[in-house]
Design an enzyme around this catalytic site. Structure first.
Site, PDB file in Angstrom:
ATOM      1  N   SER A 140       0.828  -1.215   0.000  1.00 29.56           N
ATOM      2  CA  SER A 140       0.000   0.000   0.000  1.00 29.56           C
ATOM      3  C   SER A 140       0.862   1.265   0.000  1.00 29.56           C
ATOM      4  O   SER A 140       0.595   2.205  -0.752  1.00 29.56           O
ATOM      5  CB  SER A 140      -0.990  -0.004   1.168  1.00 29.56           C
ATOM      6  OG  SER A 140      -0.347  -0.121   2.415  1.00 29.56           O
ATOM      7  N   ASP A 188       5.381   2.880   7.249  1.00 29.78           N
ATOM      8  CA  ASP A 188       5.588   2.385   5.891  1.00 29.78           C
ATOM      9  C   ASP A 188       5.988   3.483   4.917  1.00 29.78           C
ATOM     10  O   ASP A 188       6.899   3.331   4.109  1.00 29.78           O
ATOM     11  CB  ASP A 188       4.297   1.730   5.378  1.00 29.78           C
ATOM     12  CG  ASP A 188       3.762   0.688   6.331  1.00 29.78           C
ATOM     13  OD1 ASP A 188       4.494   0.301   7.259  1.00 29.78           O
ATOM     14  OD2 ASP A 188       2.597   0.267   6.149  1.00 29.78           O
TER      15      ASP A 188
HETATM   16  P1  ADP Z   1       0.194  -4.413   2.581  1.00 27.29           P
HETATM   17  O1  ADP Z   1       0.369  -2.940   2.491  1.00 27.29           O
HETATM   18  O2  ADP Z   1       0.885  -5.005   3.767  1.00 27.29           O
HETATM   19  O3  ADP Z   1       0.561  -5.127   1.327  1.00 27.29           O
HETATM   20  P2  ADP Z   1      -2.534  -3.580   2.910  1.00 27.29           P
HETATM   21  O4  ADP Z   1      -3.772  -4.309   3.289  1.00 27.29           O
HETATM   22  O5  ADP Z   1      -2.103  -2.407   3.679  1.00 27.29           O
HETATM   23  O6  ADP Z   1      -1.361  -4.676   2.838  1.00 27.29           O
HETATM   24  O7  ADP Z   1      -2.656  -3.078   1.412  1.00 27.29           O
HETATM   25  C1  ADP Z   1      -3.048  -3.976   0.386  1.00 27.29           C
HETATM   26  C2  ADP Z   1      -4.060  -3.293  -0.502  1.00 27.29           C
HETATM   27  O8  ADP Z   1      -3.401  -2.272  -1.261  1.00 27.29           O
HETATM   28  C3  ADP Z   1      -4.667  -4.213  -1.527  1.00 27.29           C
HETATM   29  O9  ADP Z   1      -5.784  -4.875  -1.011  1.00 27.29           O
HETATM   30  C4  ADP Z   1      -5.042  -3.247  -2.640  1.00 27.29           C
HETATM   31  O10 ADP Z   1      -6.239  -2.574  -2.334  1.00 27.29           O
HETATM   32  C5  ADP Z   1      -3.935  -2.230  -2.563  1.00 27.29           C
HETATM   33  N1  ADP Z   1      -2.833  -2.504  -3.497  1.00 27.29           N
HETATM   34  C6  ADP Z   1      -1.544  -2.818  -3.201  1.00 27.29           C
HETATM   35  N2  ADP Z   1      -0.804  -2.963  -4.300  1.00 27.29           N
HETATM   36  C7  ADP Z   1      -1.615  -2.725  -5.339  1.00 27.29           C
HETATM   37  C8  ADP Z   1      -1.437  -2.685  -6.763  1.00 27.29           C
HETATM   38  N3  ADP Z   1      -0.259  -2.930  -7.332  1.00 27.29           N
HETATM   39  N4  ADP Z   1      -2.528  -2.368  -7.510  1.00 27.29           N
HETATM   40  C9  ADP Z   1      -3.718  -2.098  -6.950  1.00 27.29           C
HETATM   41  N5  ADP Z   1      -3.941  -2.113  -5.638  1.00 27.29           N
HETATM   42  C10 ADP Z   1      -2.920  -2.432  -4.839  1.00 27.29           C
HETATM   43 MG    MG Z   2      -0.292  -1.572   3.989  1.00 26.04          MG
END
Ligand code: ADP
Ligand code: MG
Length: 402
Positions: A140, A188
């Site tokens: 994210s 982050d």
């Molecule tokens: P983390 O940040 O630990 O990977 P989070 O739950 O904070 O987990 O964030 C994940 C969310 O961020 C996903 O569910 C999606 O909504 C969004 N996300 C992350 N990477 C992408 C991407 N490359 N394209 C679209 N959405 C994304």
């Molecule tokens: Mg996150």
């Protein structure tokens, strides 16, 4: 068992550009990238005036971008599927869009609102990413920060300096908190915007400052192995918020937990009183605050250990951190515990918010294969998903790549 690799900047830029051209039919003005991060120690303390030590990963998200003049944001992202959303900038705000696109549109909205991004009349954005989603490695923040630096540079013609980056950190946090509705702290975004090759960040959330600490694991004969449990998780659900809710409620009434004497006892007494309107169990409040206070003390010790390249001490503190997250903060799932136990001889711990995600281990170079095998075997025995593996190296923060 294989170790996942990631694209270099040239390939990421080419792939983001290809997606942009395929989607919008034109060429982007530039491509910007921002990394995910791994938190070495200092978990669940970023929203509690604590200290954390993350570093920026080599795995990044790339945003190919071009400005528009009609106020529209057009966003495409190639994740597992290809995601697409168009939204007028004027409609972006609290809880809109409260989905994946909120991280992106929200960062621009919050940056404009605070002045961190001087101007934006709309943008076309095409994203590709090597940061695994929902693995505790902050896909994210990679998303937010890649778009934030892009919007900044398109507005100003220059790359953000440290002051501008600090303002972008705040904008990206607001995107997550206010637009998506995920109550995460500021760990982050700071790692993603300020990471430097060969260094970890020791972030002090009470002072709102950080120092860059040399993190040369290689010279110590060590490798940071990341084992993603692949157990489904989402920080947007209630668990993360409920943990944070306890800490926020106690701190609201008793002041910063960083300086609160006998925090666990004070929290227990508080929970027995009339201010505990949410009905938090006194023993739960005590355990949660105990974690936050001890984790901060532990992380300060870990920063000193890192400064003198004392990885033996650092690894011991990592394991202590995991145990506290398991026993006091209660965010460790069976899958995480299985990987921790399997890698246990090496400073191992869960990383990220918990409830799924990844375990990290600082492993001697010649024991990487055997550690991976032990973690995989334990997962199989437990009937858990097959873990996947990555190696992490402290890498550069958000930057222009084409
Ligand atoms: P983390 O940040 O630990 O990977 P989070 O739950 O904070 O987990 O964030 C994940 C969310 O961020 C996903 O569910 C999606 O909504 C969004 N996300 C992350 N990477 C992408 C991407 N490359 N394209 C679209 N959405 C994304
Ligand atoms: Mg996150």
């Amino acid at each position: 068992m294989t170790i996942a690799t990631h694209r270099d900047d040239t390939q990421l830029a080419a792939d983001a550009t290809a997606l942009f051209t395929h989607t919008f039919g034109t060429t982007p003005t530039g491509v910007w990238a921002a990394p995910g991060r791994v938190n070495l120690i200092g978990e669940h303390v970023d929203y509690a005036d604590g200290v954390s030590i993350p570093f920026a990963l080599g795995q990044s998200t790339a945003a190919a971008c071009a400005p528009r003049t009609d106020g529209l944001l057009r966003i495409v992202s190639q994740a597992d599927d290809t995601l697409r959303l168009d939204i007028p900038l004027a409609e972006v705000g609290p809880n809109n869009p409260a989905n994946w696109a909120g991280y992106i549109a929200g960062s621009i909205w919050a940056g404009l609102d605070s002045g961190a991004i001087p101007t934006c009349e709309g943008m076309d954005i095409a994203l590709v990413s090597d940061v695994p989603v929902g693995s505790g490695l902050s896909s994210s923040a990679a998303l937010e920060c890649s778009v934030a630096v892009a919007a900044y540079e398109l507005a100003t013609g220059t790359s953000p300096d440290d002051t501008a980056r600090a303002a972008l950190v705040d904008a990206c946090i607001r995107a997550e908190n206010e637009v998506v509705g995920a109550s995460t702290g500021g760990l982050d975004q700071r790692a993603s915007l300020f990471g430097q090759p060969g260094h970890a960040l020791a972030i002090d959330f009470a002072a709102n400052t950080f120092t860059l600490v040399p993190c040369d694991m290689d010279a110590a004969g060590l490798v940071l192995l990341i084992a993603d449990t692949n157990a489904p998780h989402s920080l947007a659900d209630g668990q993360y918020a409920s943990r944070r809710g306890v800490i926020d409620a106690v701190a609201h009434d008793l002041g910063s937990l960083r300086t609160l004497p006998n925090g666990a006892e004070a929290a227990r007494t508080w929970a027995q009183g009339e201010h505990n309107t949410a009905g938090i169990e006194p023993e739960v409040a005590a355990r949660r605050v105990k974690h936050v206070q001890e984790e901060t003390t532990r992380t300060i010790e870990a920063a000193h250990a890192l400064e003198r390249a004392d990885f033996d001490t650092f690894r011991r503190l990592m394991a202590d951190s995991h145990i506290s997250l398991r026993d006091h903060f209660e965010v460790v799932t069976e899958e995480l515990e299985s990987a921790f136990q399997a890698a246990g001889a090496h400073g191992a711990r869960m990383t990220g918010g918990g409830f799924g995600g990844s375990v990290i281990a600082l492993v001697p170079k010649d024991q990487v294969e055997s550690t991976m095998a032990a973690i995989a075997a334990a997962a199989k025995k437990g009937g858990y998903p097959e873990p996947t593996f990555m190696l992490a190296t402290p890498s550069a923060g958000a930057r222009r790549i084409a």
